[in-house]
Write a protein that holds these residues in place. Structure first.
Motif, PDB file in Angstrom:
ATOM      1  N   THR A 270     -16.783  16.996  -9.390  1.00  0.00           N
ATOM      2  CA  THR A 270     -16.375  15.675  -9.221  1.00  0.00           C
ATOM      3  C   THR A 270     -15.622  14.952  -9.300  1.00  0.00           C
ATOM      4  O   THR A 270     -15.737  13.679  -9.446  1.00  0.00           O
TER       5      THR A 270
ATOM      6  N   PRO B 298     -14.961  12.390  -4.969  1.00  0.00           N
ATOM      7  CA  PRO B 298     -15.550  11.199  -4.716  1.00  0.00           C
ATOM      8  C   PRO B 298     -17.432  11.817  -3.932  1.00  0.00           C
ATOM      9  O   PRO B 298     -18.314  11.452  -3.973  1.00  0.00           O
TER      10      PRO B 298
ATOM     11  N   THR C 231     -18.502  14.453  -4.845  1.00  0.00           N
ATOM     12  CA  THR C 231     -20.207  13.702  -6.415  1.00  0.00           C
ATOM     13  C   THR C 231     -21.535  12.937  -5.190  1.00  0.00           C
ATOM     14  O   THR C 231     -22.144  13.358  -5.741  1.00  0.00           O
TER      15      THR C 231
END
Length: 727
Positions: free
Chosen positions: A384, A387, A390
């Motif tokens: 994470t 981005p 993620t």
């Protein structure tokens, strides 16, 4: 006189050609009527060459035809508008020549010809003119033909009879779906038998099912509505309509806070469509259909926001359709690795890579241990932190598509994320068997050894079923009950080529919980962690109430983050009851909440009895911490695992485990009978916890698991033992 009936789907094109043809027909003595799908005022025929008959609009159709109209093609729509026009029937019976002016009128003219076999049926104006001319020259021949071919064809008569029967059946069915019938259990049972009958057509089965289920919902009988849908789904042939209807009904049930009783049937219907798409190599549709299975079989309301789970009762049966489906098998297919995992070369530190996705709570002690060892070099890949990575972790549909195809842009993106660290590592430790574990396993790990640790939560998600086990060397569990459940839910774990499945408990420094307790703690029950419905704090409330019937000195303290309302009606219903209990117990001074705290050892100094009220746990670290503090442990026989060979009793001493609140009360009363009894029971619990689960004991098990170091004989090694492993 020759009667001509011309049929047009809309406003006729080429008006000059039509006008000329009408003029020539009139010269031959023909009487012409134009039937149009367009409104009469839009059809202009210069010189009044023909009468115009406009068809009724679709909104005036009878109910069955109105229902069929939206999905019909243009030719079929024109016929649906024409078939119940009583005035048009007379025109058709009197016609000598039937003419389809455009291709969309052909079907309607064919239907007219079946009802008037004496007429000539043609397509286009030129054949129509020839038919009119022939009739004008041989009128006697056609008079005889009208006598011999009077009336409709036998097939039309049979269809008409069938339609009358259908209308009668539909009327009976509508009356049978009335409130009076459905309030009677015998009526509901009759409907279940009828909707599960083999000779009932699927279109009718689906329509009647929705009608009856909807009426049962209106009557406040949602469970009966679910049984009706399940009965129909078991008999219906798999189809898009059936699958989508079941899915929509299931989502409506979830939205209403109910678990659909036809959940497996709804998932099986989507799996069938996924398999059909996979067979024709339509990977996009196979992915879309399989993605619909996930919120059905693995819905959080089913497993996480309820106190029971159909998967817990029989995980193999619950997931049987998934395991049997071609799509499920394709997703689980082993892709293997080119070379087996290898020991690291001598002369340099062991390279250890930890891969996580937000939750590192259970890794803190482990990472710290190996960072402090000079013979180990540690990297930590927290997904994470980037981005873009993620976002990749949220795209489960792309992961499924990649698993089915074997190559994709998504796979290339994952290679950029993981490949450099995989090439560097000797051992990879992935905590939590969720999407990031399946993402990593899309890559061949080379010579790196891959360890994935599965906690309780993941066993009720789709991700173990998307994980390529051929690229995992060890799938680690923190308790035996969890391993037994997971190997039933994922039968590949018991098959040839499966990874090892060692049991190694969570890392916990329990010695810091040994602090003095005041005498008043004897009558305080403690619950560590109530932030999930699986913790079932209301069971602890029930224990407290029953306990206070014997002694009103007992109180309860809740330690940790509080339970919230949750994202769905199922969790909201539990929370409402929980909040009402809290208001009652706090209002009477019987319950206290500490909230989130960084000093759990300090909070536990005030706890004399520590509870595990959960319906499921992998290990229940909070209970272990309480036992290490010297509190008397009382463990509910976790219902999710109570029917297994290995349950809570396979982790804890049998005396700690109770079946129900009444037995919990008896254990608490016995363990806190006097101050001396209570302190002795707490000391015994602390001694057992420290000797069995403290980090000083279990650290060696992690060395063996991660580094391959054998435990050396010595104090404590017998109590801990090596990691329990199985294939």
């Amino acid at each position: 006189m020759t009667r001509v009936l011309i049929v047009s789907n809309g406003v006729p094109g080429r008006p000059g050609v039509l006008t000329d043809a009408l003029h020539r027909m009139r010269e031959s003595g023909a009487l012409v009527t134009l039937v149009s799908g367009a409104p009469a005022e839009k059809v202009a025929l210069p010189g009044g060459g023909a009468a115009v008959h406009a068809l009724r609009p679709a909104k005036q159709l009878p109910r069955p035809d109105k229902r069929a109209y939206p999905a019909a093609g243009k030719g079929r729509k024109l016929w649906l508008r024409a078939r119940h026009d009583h005035r048009l029937r007379g025109l058709v019976r009197a016609a000598d020549v039937l003419v389809a002016l455009d291709q969309h009128a052909v079907h309607t003219v064919w239907q007219f010809a079946r009802r008037n076999r004496a007429a000539d049926a043609v397509f286009g104006l030129a054949p129509a003119l020839r038919a009119v001319a022939t009739r004008a020259t041989e009128p006697g021949r056609y008079r005889l033909r009208r006598v011999l071919r009077a009336g409709p064809s036998p097939a039309v008569a049979a269809e008409a009879l069938g339609e009358r029967v259908d209308r009668l059946v539909e009327r009976v069915a509508r009356k049978g779906a009335g409130r009076r019938v459905l309030r009677d259990p015998r009526g509901r049972r009759a409907w279940r038998l009828l909707l599960g009958a083999p000779l009932l057509g699927d279109e009718r089965r689906l329509r009647w099912t929705e009608r009856v289920a909807g009426r049962l919902g209106e009557l406040g009988l949602p469970g009966e509505a679910g049984l009706v849908r399940a009965a129909a789904a078991r008999r219906a042939r798999p189809s898009v309509a059936t699958a989508d209807s079941l899915e929509a009904a299931a989502q409506a049930e979830f939205a209403a806070g109910r678990i659909p009783v036809f959940l497996r049937e709804a998932a099986a219907a989507q799996l069938h469509l996924a398999d059909r798409a996979l067979a024709r190599d339509d990977l996009a549709e196979a992915t879309r259909r399989f993605a619909k299975v996930i919120p059905l079989l693995f819905n959080r309301a089913v497993h996480f926001d309820s106190l029971t789970s159909p998967s817990a009762r029989d995980p193999y049966r619950y997931l049987g359709d998934l395991h049997a489906s071609a799509t499920g098998q394709a997703l689980a297919a082993p892709r293997g690795r080119r070379v087996p995992a290898a020991a690291p070369p001598a002369g340099r530190p062991h390279r250890l890579l930890f891969v996580t996705h937000t939750n590192v709570y259970f890794l803190t002690e482990i990472i710290e241990r190996y960072r402090n060892r000079p013979d180990v070099e540690v990297r930590h890949l927290e997904l994470t932190a980037d981005p873009e990575v993620t976002l990749l972790g949220k795209q489960t549909g792309r992961l499924i598509r990649h698993q089915l195809s074997g190559a994709s842009d998504y796979g290339d993106a994952l290679r950029q994320v993981f490949a450099p660290d995989l090439a560097w590592a000797d051992t990879v430790f992935v905590d939590w068997c969720l999407g990031h574990a399946a993402m990593l396993a899309t890559l061949d790990p080379g010579t790196a050894r891959v360890i994935v640790r599965l906690h309780s939560y993941e066993a009720f998600t789709v991700f173990p079923h998307l994980l390529d086990l051929s690229r995992v060397d060890d799938l680690v569990f923190v308790s035996e009950p969890l391993r037994e459940f997971a190997t039933a839910a994922v039968p590949r774990l018991r098959g040839p080529g499966a990874p090892r499945t060692p049991v190694v408990t969570n890392a916990a420094r329990l010695d810091r919980y040994r602090r003095p307790k005041p005498d008043a703690a004897r009558f305080t029950l403690g619950l560590v962690g109530v932030g999930a419905i699986a913790k079932d704090p209301r069971w602890a409330f029930q224990v407290l109430r029953e306990l206070r019937r014997h002694d009103e000195r007992y109180r309860l303290v809740l330690i940790g983050k509080d339970l919230d309302e949750g994202p769905n009606p199922t969790s909201a219903a539990y929370f409402a009851d929980y909040a009402a209990d809290l208001a009652d117990l706090e209002g009477r001074g019987l319950l206290r909440r500490t909230g989130q705290t960084d000093d759990v050892p300090g909070a536990l100094t005030e706890v004399g009895v520590v509870l595990s009220s959960s319906v499921r746990e992998s290990f229940h670290l909070g209970l272990i911490e309480g036992a290490a503090s010297g509190a008397v442990p009382v463990v509910r026989d976790w219902p999710f695992f109570a029917g297994q060979r290995a349950g809570a009793r396979s982790i804890f001493p049998a005396g700690w485990v109770v079946r129900d609140p009444a037995e919990a009360v008896r254990r608490i009363l016995a363990g806190t009978a006097t101050a001396d009894v209570w302190r002795a029971a707490g000391a015994a619990a602390a001694e057992h916890a420290l000797a069995t689960w403290d980090w000083s004991v279990t650290a060696g098990q992690y060395d063996e698991l991660i580094l391959g170091e054998r435990l050396s004989p010595g104090p404590g090694s017998g109590a801990a033992g090596p990691p329990s492993a199985a294939r």
